[in-house]
Each structure stands twice: as C-alpha cells, then as structure tokens.
Design a protein around this motif. Structure first.
Motif, PDB file in Angstrom:
ATOM      1  N   ILE A  47       0.846  -1.211   0.000  1.00 58.54           N
ATOM      2  CA  ILE A  47       0.000   0.000   0.000  1.00 58.54           C
ATOM      3  C   ILE A  47       0.874   1.251   0.000  1.00 58.54           C
ATOM      4  CG2 ILE A  47      -0.470   0.018   2.518  1.00 58.54           C
ATOM      5  CD1 ILE A  47      -3.462   0.701   0.950  1.00 58.54           C
ATOM      6  N   THR A  48       2.046   1.169   0.632  1.00 54.90           N
ATOM      7  CA  THR A  48       2.945   2.332   0.620  1.00 54.90           C
ATOM      8  C   THR A  48       3.439   2.598  -0.808  1.00 54.90           C
ATOM      9  OG1 THR A  48       3.630   1.686   2.829  1.00 54.90           O
ATOM     10  CG2 THR A  48       4.971   3.338   1.764  1.00 54.90           C
ATOM     11  N   MET A  49       3.510   1.528  -1.596  1.00 54.08           N
ATOM     12  CA  MET A  49       3.946   1.636  -2.988  1.00 54.08           C
ATOM     13  C   MET A  49       3.080   2.622  -3.781  1.00 54.08           C
ATOM     14  SD  MET A  49       4.384  -1.773  -5.222  1.00 54.08           S
ATOM     15  CE  MET A  49       2.713  -2.222  -5.609  1.00 54.08           C
ATOM     16  N   ILE A  50       1.798   2.730  -3.391  1.00 53.80           N
ATOM     17  CA  ILE A  50       0.869   3.577  -4.140  1.00 53.80           C
ATOM     18  C   ILE A  50       1.020   5.047  -3.758  1.00 53.80           C
ATOM     19  CG2 ILE A  50      -1.589   3.835  -4.797  1.00 53.80           C
ATOM     20  CD1 ILE A  50      -0.714   1.063  -5.129  1.00 53.80           C
ATOM     21  N   VAL A  51       1.573   5.314  -2.543  1.00 60.35           N
ATOM     22  CA  VAL A  51       1.506   6.671  -1.991  1.00 60.35           C
ATOM     23  C   VAL A  51       2.040   7.726  -2.958  1.00 60.35           C
ATOM     24  CG1 VAL A  51       2.335   8.196  -0.148  1.00 60.35           C
ATOM     25  CG2 VAL A  51       1.553   5.901   0.407  1.00 60.35           C
ATOM     26  N   ILE A  52       3.279   7.544  -3.419  1.00 60.18           N
ATOM     27  CA  ILE A  52       3.910   8.615  -4.206  1.00 60.18           C
ATOM     28  C   ILE A  52       3.207   8.832  -5.555  1.00 60.18           C
ATOM     29  CG2 ILE A  52       6.094   9.415  -5.242  1.00 60.18           C
ATOM     30  CD1 ILE A  52       5.906   9.550  -2.142  1.00 60.18           C
ATOM     31  N   PRO A  53       2.986   7.764  -6.370  1.00 60.99           N
ATOM     32  CA  PRO A  53       2.268   8.014  -7.629  1.00 60.99           C
ATOM     33  C   PRO A  53       0.893   8.636  -7.398  1.00 60.99           C
ATOM     34  CG  PRO A  53       2.969   5.703  -7.495  1.00 60.99           C
ATOM     35  CD  PRO A  53       3.389   6.353  -6.237  1.00 60.99           C
ATOM     36  N   LEU A  54       0.194   8.167  -6.352  1.00 60.79           N
ATOM     37  CA  LEU A  54      -1.160   8.684  -6.101  1.00 60.79           C
ATOM     38  C   LEU A  54      -1.114  10.165  -5.711  1.00 60.79           C
ATOM     39  CD1 LEU A  54      -4.235   8.208  -5.651  1.00 60.79           C
ATOM     40  CD2 LEU A  54      -3.680   7.700  -3.293  1.00 60.79           C
ATOM     41  N   VAL A  55      -0.252  10.505  -4.765  1.00 62.23           N
ATOM     42  CA  VAL A  55      -0.185  11.900  -4.316  1.00 62.23           C
ATOM     43  C   VAL A  55       0.208  12.795  -5.480  1.00 62.23           C
ATOM     44  CG1 VAL A  55       1.127  13.515  -2.864  1.00 62.23           C
ATOM     45  CG2 VAL A  55       0.305  11.370  -1.902  1.00 62.23           C
ATOM     46  N   PHE A  56       1.216  12.370  -6.235  1.00 60.39           N
ATOM     47  CA  PHE A  56       1.713  13.202  -7.316  1.00 60.39           C
ATOM     48  C   PHE A  56       0.631  13.418  -8.382  1.00 60.39           C
ATOM     49  CE2 PHE A  56       4.600  13.874 -11.066  1.00 60.39           C
ATOM     50  CZ  PHE A  56       5.078  15.095 -10.644  1.00 60.39           C
ATOM     51  N   ALA A  57       0.052  12.315  -8.848  1.00 56.99           N
ATOM     52  CA  ALA A  57      -0.942  12.439  -9.924  1.00 56.99           C
ATOM     53  C   ALA A  57      -2.181  13.177  -9.436  1.00 56.99           C
ATOM     54  CB  ALA A  57      -1.317  11.054 -10.453  1.00 56.99           C
ATOM     55  N   SER A  58      -2.671  12.831  -8.243  1.00 59.18           N
ATOM     56  CA  SER A  58      -3.935  13.448  -7.818  1.00 59.18           C
ATOM     57  C   SER A  58      -3.735  14.921  -7.486  1.00 59.18           C
ATOM     58  CB  SER A  58      -4.561  12.691  -6.650  1.00 59.18           C
ATOM     59  OG  SER A  58      -3.813  12.887  -5.499  1.00 59.18           O
ATOM     60  N   LEU A  59      -2.541  15.276  -7.011  1.00 65.05           N
ATOM     61  CA  LEU A  59      -2.315  16.688  -6.713  1.00 65.05           C
ATOM     62  C   LEU A  59      -2.240  17.518  -7.998  1.00 65.05           C
ATOM     63  CD1 LEU A  59      -2.095  18.465  -4.310  1.00 65.05           C
ATOM     64  CD2 LEU A  59       0.320  17.953  -4.123  1.00 65.05           C
ATOM     65  N   ILE A  60      -1.649  16.936  -9.025  1.00 64.51           N
ATOM     66  CA  ILE A  60      -1.617  17.647 -10.313  1.00 64.51           C
ATOM     67  C   ILE A  60      -3.047  17.791 -10.832  1.00 64.51           C
ATOM     68  CG2 ILE A  60      -0.911  17.433 -12.737  1.00 64.51           C
ATOM     69  CD1 ILE A  60       1.716  16.233 -11.670  1.00 64.51           C
ATOM     70  N   MET A  61      -3.834  16.704 -10.723  1.00 64.64           N
ATOM     71  CA  MET A  61      -5.241  16.775 -11.151  1.00 64.64           C
ATOM     72  C   MET A  61      -6.002  17.803 -10.319  1.00 64.64           C
ATOM     73  SD  MET A  61      -5.365  14.779 -13.532  1.00 64.64           S
ATOM     74  CE  MET A  61      -7.088  15.129 -13.802  1.00 64.64           C
TER      75      MET A  61
END
Ligand code: ASP
Length: 429
Positions: A47-61
């Motif tokens: 689940i930690t694996m998802i943190v960085i891609p998720l934060v980065f992509a969703s923050l840009i969105m």
C-alpha cells in the motif's frame, strides 16, 4: 460482508491470538504469530507503494481542476491554520488530563525508584537519531526540491507537494488543447492507483491479523504494571479530543453529522491503528475522503498528503502527556510557563514528525530537551516509556488520520462544497 467488518474481525482475532500467546506464555503460538508477521509487512509495502504516484498524480489533477489558481493559496492558508489550531487544542487536552490524573505521582516508592533507575541506553540511540535533525531554516529550504525526481524517488512528501502544485499551476496556464494529453495521462495514473487500492484493500484483513497478532504476542504485559496510569492518561486525552474537538468542528465548521462521519472513516482508522503509519494509510484516507465523504480531489489531494506529513494531533497530545509524566517522575510538578513551553514545542515538534511508526517518540526528545530542566536526561525519559510506545503509537496514529479527514471536511465545506448525502447535514441520504 463489508470490508470494515472483515478488518474488525481480523483485528479481534489477531488481538485474541496474541493475548492468548502472551498470557498463556505459549511459545509455539508466539513463534507462529511472529512467523506470519511478514504477511503484514508485505501488505504495508504494497500500500505504501501507491503513496507517491497517487499523491503526485492526484495533486496535479487537483491543482489543474481548481480553475482559479489563487484558490490554492486560500485553501493552503486555511488548512495550515486549522491544523495548527487543532494540534494546539490536542496538546492542551494532553496537559489537562496530565494535571488531573497526575500519572507520575500515583506510583509507590519502590516502583518509582525502579523507574528512575531505568537503563537509559535504549533511549540514547534515539537521542542520537534526534540530534541528526536538520535546522528549521534547512527544513524550509528542503521544501523546495532542487531535483523533483530525487524527491519522488526518496518519497519526500513536502517537496513533492510543492513541485506537483507548481507543475499543476503551470499546466492550467496552458491552452486546453496543449495540456489535454498531460492531464489525461495523470488522470489515468490517478484512476489506476485507485483501482490498485481497491485490490490491495481486499487483502487488508489478513495483514491486520498478522500485524496485530505479532504486536500483542510480543508486548510485555508486565510493563503495564508501572506504566498503566500513564497509558490510560494518553488514551483518555485522545478519547476526549476525538469525542469533543472533532465532532464540534465537524458539526459547526463543516456542517457534517459527526456520527455519519465516524461511521464512514472506520476503515482508515483501523488501518492506521494496525500499521501505526499515517503515510501507509494515506491512499485509503484519500479514497475515503473522495468516495465516502464526497470531498473533491482538489481539496483531498492537497489537504490529506499535507496532513499525513505535518498534522499529528494524536502525536502532539501524547508528547504533552509523556513530557508531563517524565517531569512528574524526576522533578515533580512543572510550572505554568513550563507547560506553555510544552504547548509550543509539542505543536511544532509534531509537525516535524513523519507519518511513520515511532516517529513521535524520536521527536519527543526535542520536546523533553526544550521543556524540561537539564537535570532530566531525555535518554532516560525515553527509555522509561518505550515499553508501551508501540501500543500508544497505534492509537495516536488512528487519531492523526481522523484529524486529517476532519480538516479535509472543514476545508471542503468552507470552499462551498457539499459533502456526500447522509454525511452533510444539509443533504439527506
Ligand atoms: N506513527 C505516527 C503516524 O504515522 C507518528 C507517531 O509516531 O506518532 O502518524
């Protein structure tokens, strides 16, 4: 059966197995529980694996979806102000319960002497870790990444947030046809991350069982004899904060029904409890905010990663109680000025604590150094409370995550968003 129910059952079964192994001194069961613990650790990595891609992509969105970029400054100001206020309230509650219960004074002389003689060597290693912390100016400078890829690679949340917002702002300044490709790329990344979370969450009950079973089996029940009152004081403070501060903020600042809110945030609370990490819980916290509370991506993608990094009400409250307890053991009571120093240092220190297990006890050293007289050795203080820290970490992390979700609801409401039907007081289910 709902996921929350499955996780609860796993928690109870894991806790019971650990307790049976512990109380019954069943070595084979303890070994078995410790043997399966890596299942839990593997899940945390997943689940930690998802943190960085998720934060980065969703923050840009989230940033490009804002429309008006000046809105971001407003959201940022409100978020940080609210985080600071709730943390200061949490510390004050921590001081109040410590003054009322006085956990360090109701201990008989023999136990007190034993506590004072705790071997400080275990704490000394943590003091060394705390001494490696960079200065405040360096911390501020470090928020601006000189290399965003390096920040992404090492998972440094604040520089990632700064770069993603900057990038998202630049993207929204482009003509629609020029940015469409990039936006749809990050939209896809965001959606795929959400699907991954759904899949990973299906495994959560097994992980929770493995994590809790091992923690409880390993826990030294005998430490509770002398530290029980201290632990009870921390938990009493946390309960007060969760049952008074948050419901009031939800009811009056977010126009949210607190009971409905608490029903919907149970899954991230349980995962925070089981993993002792706000960071590992972040993907689920974000999903819950958007899917169950109806908070927009623009708000959740900014408020929640920031919260997992800087907003730690539970940690700050615990630091206040721990400082008071250690003071009561070694120097008796602590003056009003000393207590005000605790409010300030614990609030700031909790901002510096990362959302990972045991971060709070390392940062506690800074509070002890600032707020207590030099005659108190921080290493001995830390060694004293280390025995119950694992369990308290679980509870305070659940509070930290609840605080992040409360703030996200308040900020979303203040931005004119109406939260999900059934949660929002203004929208029937
Ligand atoms: N484990 C906590 C968190 O991740 C931090 C702490 O140690 O208090 O939120």
């Amino acid at each position: 059966m709902k996921l929350y129910t499955k996780i609860s059952i796993a928690l109870i079964l894991g806790g019971a197995a650990g307790l049976i192994a512990n109380i019954g001194e069943l070595e084979w069961l303890t070994d078995a529980l410790i043997f399966i613990e890596p299942i839990g650790r593997a899940w945390i990595r997943l689940i930690t694996m998802i943190v960085i891609p998720l934060v980065f992509a969703s923050l840009i969105m989230g940033t490009t979806g804002l429309g008006d970029i000046t809105k971001l400054g407003r959201i940022g100001g409100k978020t940080v102000a609210f985080y600071l206020c709730t943390t200061a309230i949490a510390v004050t509650i921590g001081l109040l319960v410590s003054n009322l219960i006085v956990p360090g004074s109701r201990i008989d002389e023999a136990t007190l002497a034993a506590l004072r003689n705790t071997d400080p060597s275990q704490g000394a290693a943590l003091v060394e870790l705390a001494a490696e912390r960079p200065s405040l100016m360096q911390l501020i400078l470090d928020m601006i990444p000189s290399n965003p890829i390096a920040a992404l690679a090492s998972g440094d949340m604040l520089p990632i947030i700064v770069f993603a917002i900057f990038f998202g702002a630049a993207l929204s300044a482009l003509p629609v046809e020029r940015r469409a490709g990039v936006v749809s790329f990050f939209d896809g990344v965001n959606e795929a991350a959400m699907v991954m979370i759904h899949w990973i969450m299906k495994l959560a009950p097994y992980a929770v069982f493995a994590l809790i079973g091992a923690v409880i089996a390993r826990f030294g029940l005998e430490v509770l004899n002398s530290l029980l009152l201290y632990a009870v004081t921390v938990v009493a403070g946390l309960i007060l904060h969760v049952t008074i501060t948050y419901p009031l903020a939800l009811r009056f600042l977010a126009r949210v029904n607190p009971m409905a809110f608490f029903r919907r945030v149970r899954a991230p609370q349980l995962i925070a409890f089981s993993t002792s990490s706000s960071n590992a819980t972040l993907p689920l916290t974000m999903e819950t905010a958007e899917d169950d509370l109806g908070i927009s991506t623009s708000v959740s993608s900014f408020v929640l990663p920031l919260g997992a990094t800087i907003n730690m009400d539970g940690t700050a409250l615990y630091q206040a109680v721990a400082t008071m307890f250690i003071a009561q053991i070694w120097v008796g009571d602590i003056s009003l000025v000393g207590q005000l120093t605790i409010v300030l240092t614990a609030t700031l220190a909790s901002i510096g604590a990362a959302g990972v297990p045991s971060a709070g006890i390392i940062i506690l050293i800074v509070v002890l150094q600032q707020a207590l007289p030099p005659s108190v050795d921080p290493a001995a203080g830390i060694a004293l409370i280390l025995g119950v820290d694992r369990i308290l970490d679980m509870i305070r992390t659940a509070v930290n995550v609840t605080g992040d979700l409360t703030t996200a609801s308040v900020v979303a409401h203040s931005e004119g968003e109406s939260l999900a039907p059934g949660v929002s007081i203004d929208r029937a289910a």
